[in-house]
Design a protein around this motif. Structure first.
Motif, PDB file in Angstrom:
ATOM      1  N   HIS A   8       0.822  -1.206   0.000  1.00 40.91           N
ATOM      2  CA  HIS A   8       0.000   0.000   0.000  1.00 40.91           C
ATOM      3  C   HIS A   8       0.859   1.261   0.000  1.00 40.91           C
ATOM      4  N   ILE A   9       0.609   2.113  -0.984  1.00 44.21           N
ATOM      5  CA  ILE A   9       1.185   3.459  -1.047  1.00 44.21           C
ATOM      6  C   ILE A   9       0.072   4.438  -0.718  1.00 44.21           C
ATOM      7  N   GLY A  10       0.304   5.334   0.244  1.00 45.42           N
ATOM      8  CA  GLY A  10      -0.693   6.330   0.624  1.00 45.42           C
ATOM      9  C   GLY A  10      -0.277   7.738   0.231  1.00 45.42           C
ATOM     10  N   ARG A  11      -1.111   8.697   0.583  1.00 41.62           N
ATOM     11  CA  ARG A  11      -0.841  10.098   0.259  1.00 41.62           C
ATOM     12  C   ARG A  11       0.315  10.630   1.108  1.00 41.62           C
ATOM     13  N   GLU A  12       1.186  11.392   0.475  1.00 37.71           N
ATOM     14  CA  GLU A  12       2.268  12.067   1.195  1.00 37.71           C
ATOM     15  C   GLU A  12       1.693  13.343   1.808  1.00 37.71           C
ATOM     16  N   ILE A  13       1.719  13.446   3.141  1.00 35.63           N
ATOM     17  CA  ILE A  13       1.206  14.625   3.826  1.00 35.63           C
ATOM     18  C   ILE A  13       2.256  15.109   4.833  1.00 35.63           C
ATOM     19  N   PRO A  14       2.229  16.399   5.187  1.00 35.53           N
ATOM     20  CA  PRO A  14       3.211  16.884   6.173  1.00 35.53           C
ATOM     21  C   PRO A  14       2.962  16.274   7.553  1.00 35.53           C
ATOM     22  N   ASP A  15       4.020  16.174   8.344  1.00 35.46           N
ATOM     23  CA  ASP A  15       3.896  15.574   9.675  1.00 35.46           C
ATOM     24  C   ASP A  15       2.969  16.360  10.594  1.00 35.46           C
ATOM     25  N   ASP A  16       2.810  17.674  10.315  1.00 44.38           N
ATOM     26  CA  ASP A  16       1.932  18.471  11.187  1.00 44.38           C
ATOM     27  C   ASP A  16       0.490  18.514  10.674  1.00 44.38           C
ATOM     28  N   SER A  17       0.176  17.670   9.671  1.00 47.15           N
ATOM     29  CA  SER A  17      -1.198  17.613   9.158  1.00 47.15           C
ATOM     30  C   SER A  17      -2.140  17.088  10.233  1.00 47.15           C
ATOM     31  N   LYS A  18      -3.364  17.614  10.228  1.00 43.93           N
ATOM     32  CA  LYS A  18      -4.363  17.130  11.198  1.00 43.93           C
ATOM     33  C   LYS A  18      -4.739  15.672  10.939  1.00 43.93           C
ATOM     34  N   TYR A  19      -4.360  15.158   9.756  1.00 46.50           N
ATOM     35  CA  TYR A  19      -4.701  13.774   9.420  1.00 46.50           C
ATOM     36  C   TYR A  19      -3.567  12.787   9.728  1.00 46.50           C
ATOM     37  N   ARG A  20      -2.426  13.278  10.216  1.00 44.65           N
ATOM     38  CA  ARG A  20      -1.277  12.395  10.398  1.00 44.65           C
ATOM     39  C   ARG A  20      -1.593  11.205  11.315  1.00 44.65           C
ATOM     40  N   GLU A  21      -2.437  11.424  12.306  1.00 50.24           N
ATOM     41  CA  GLU A  21      -2.753  10.354  13.257  1.00 50.24           C
ATOM     42  C   GLU A  21      -3.380   9.137  12.570  1.00 50.24           C
ATOM     43  N   VAL A  22      -4.158   9.393  11.506  1.00 47.18           N
ATOM     44  CA  VAL A  22      -4.830   8.270  10.828  1.00 47.18           C
ATOM     45  C   VAL A  22      -4.213   7.962   9.467  1.00 47.18           C
ATOM     46  N   MET A  23      -3.241   8.778   9.022  1.00 47.19           N
ATOM     47  CA  MET A  23      -2.578   8.540   7.737  1.00 47.19           C
ATOM     48  C   MET A  23      -1.078   8.458   7.979  1.00 47.19           C
ATOM     49  N   ALA A  24      -0.588   7.238   8.104  1.00 49.60           N
ATOM     50  CA  ALA A  24       0.825   7.018   8.446  1.00 49.60           C
ATOM     51  C   ALA A  24       1.734   7.407   7.280  1.00 49.60           C
ATOM     52  N   PRO A  25       3.010   7.712   7.571  1.00 50.60           N
ATOM     53  CA  PRO A  25       3.966   7.966   6.490  1.00 50.60           C
ATOM     54  C   PRO A  25       4.141   6.706   5.634  1.00 50.60           C
ATOM     55  N   ASN A  26       4.520   6.907   4.388  1.00 53.45           N
ATOM     56  CA  ASN A  26       4.765   5.767   3.497  1.00 53.45           C
ATOM     57  C   ASN A  26       6.045   5.024   3.886  1.00 53.45           C
TER      58      ASN A  26
END
Length: 312
Positions: A99-117
């Motif tokens: 699984h490859i997910g969206r790249e988002i900044p670490d301070d994004s409000k979604y980081r808790e539910v969207m892990a780094p790739n």
């Protein structure tokens, strides 16, 4: 390509919009599936991505398992063979995937539910081609959603700010050769997808079958540059079943064809995790009363379904 499930040239969205939207919308109401051609994604990008994915799946088992995240629900990295099981099925699917997910900044409000790739260091080009294909399919999916929005009387950009940080997933899949006869497992058991829409690029072999309203299994193998795009459960719920999430499966091929591996790369386009899936008023009528009085967030819906398919 099955002539019964239509294919549409997406350049008509710019040149013949009204007719294109009407035809595309009618096909999705009937089938929940359609082919999209002339999408503009370079064939060399698709080929390079497939080559990188195949190189990863050819690695030794112990190397691949370095990228498995226990307890992660398969959200990122590698999921080994024999884990995912279609909802309601007794037997696991015959596949392994990444699984490859969206790249988002670490301070994004979604980081808790969207892990780094995670990225496999053994295949350095995996990241470049994998994420480029992710972005190309994300963009194409947004165009399809624009047309579907117009078809149900919404503004063209209705979905734009509801999917711009969507927890979307690119899933390279390897179905290994089947070496035993008469096994109860299939490559992918009958299921509906969880998300808004799924875009399937370049499956390397036949096997995909779509269940019609009458319960008949209709083969649907894309040809040339066609990408198969289908409705998922979240969009079915949002539109109160105006757009059906059609049950589909990947069957085992007959005879010697079963001894060959199969690869496919679906892109699961999701809404933003905090998007509230609440039935659209334009999709409620006397003939089609609301089936879902209680709204649910996209993240809540996703977690519920991941438990059902044994990824959580």
């Amino acid at each position: 390509m099955s002539a019964r499930i239509p294919t549409f040239d997406i350049t008509r969205y710019d040149t013949d919009r009204e007719a294109f939207v009407a035809e595309l919308g009618a096909a999705y109401r009937e089938w929940g599936f359609a082919g999209i051609s002339n999408h503009g994604i370079p064939p060399e990008l698709i080929d390079n991505a497939y080559a990188a994915f195949q190189k990863f799946f050819a690695l030794p088992e112990e190397v691949k398992k370095k990228y498995h995240v226990p307890g992660g629900g398969g959200a990122r990295g590698y999921t080994p063979f024999g884990v995912e099981t279609a909802k309601g099925s007794k037997h696991f699917d015959l596949k392994e995937f990444w699984h490859i997910g969206r790249e988002i900044p670490d301070d994004s409000k979604y980081r808790e539910v969207m892990a780094p790739n995670l990225w496999p260091e053994e295949v350095p080009e995996f990241r470049e081609y994998g994420y480029a294909l992710y972005q190309a399919l994300d963009s194409l999916g947004s165009r399809v959603l624009s047309a579907l929005a117009l078809h149900i009387g919404l503004p063209e950009d209705f979905f734009a700010d509801k999917t711009n940080f969507g927890n979307s997933i690119l899933r390279p899949i390897h179905y290994p050769p089947i070496t035993a006869d008469d096994i109860p497992n299939v490559r992918a058991g009958a299921h509906g997808d969880i998300n808004f829409i799924t875009l399937l690029v370049g499956a390397s072999a036949a096997g995909l079958e779509v269940r019609s309203h009458e319960g008949e299994w209709v083969p649907f193998t894309s040809e040339g540059d066609t990408i198969v795009v289908n409705i998922g459960d979240m969009l079915e719920r949002l539109t109160n079943h105006v757009y059906p999430s059609t049950i589909h499966r990947v069957v085992n091929p007959p005879g010697e064809a079963a001894r060959k591996p199969r690869y496919s790369v679906p892109f699961f386009l999701h809404p933003n995790p905090d998007f509230l899936i609440d039935v659209l008023p334009s999709c409620v009528s006397a003939e089609n009363p609301s089936r879902y009085p209680e709204p649910i967030t996209a993240q809540g819906f996703l977690e519920q379904r991941l438990r059902e398919i044994k990824l959580k």
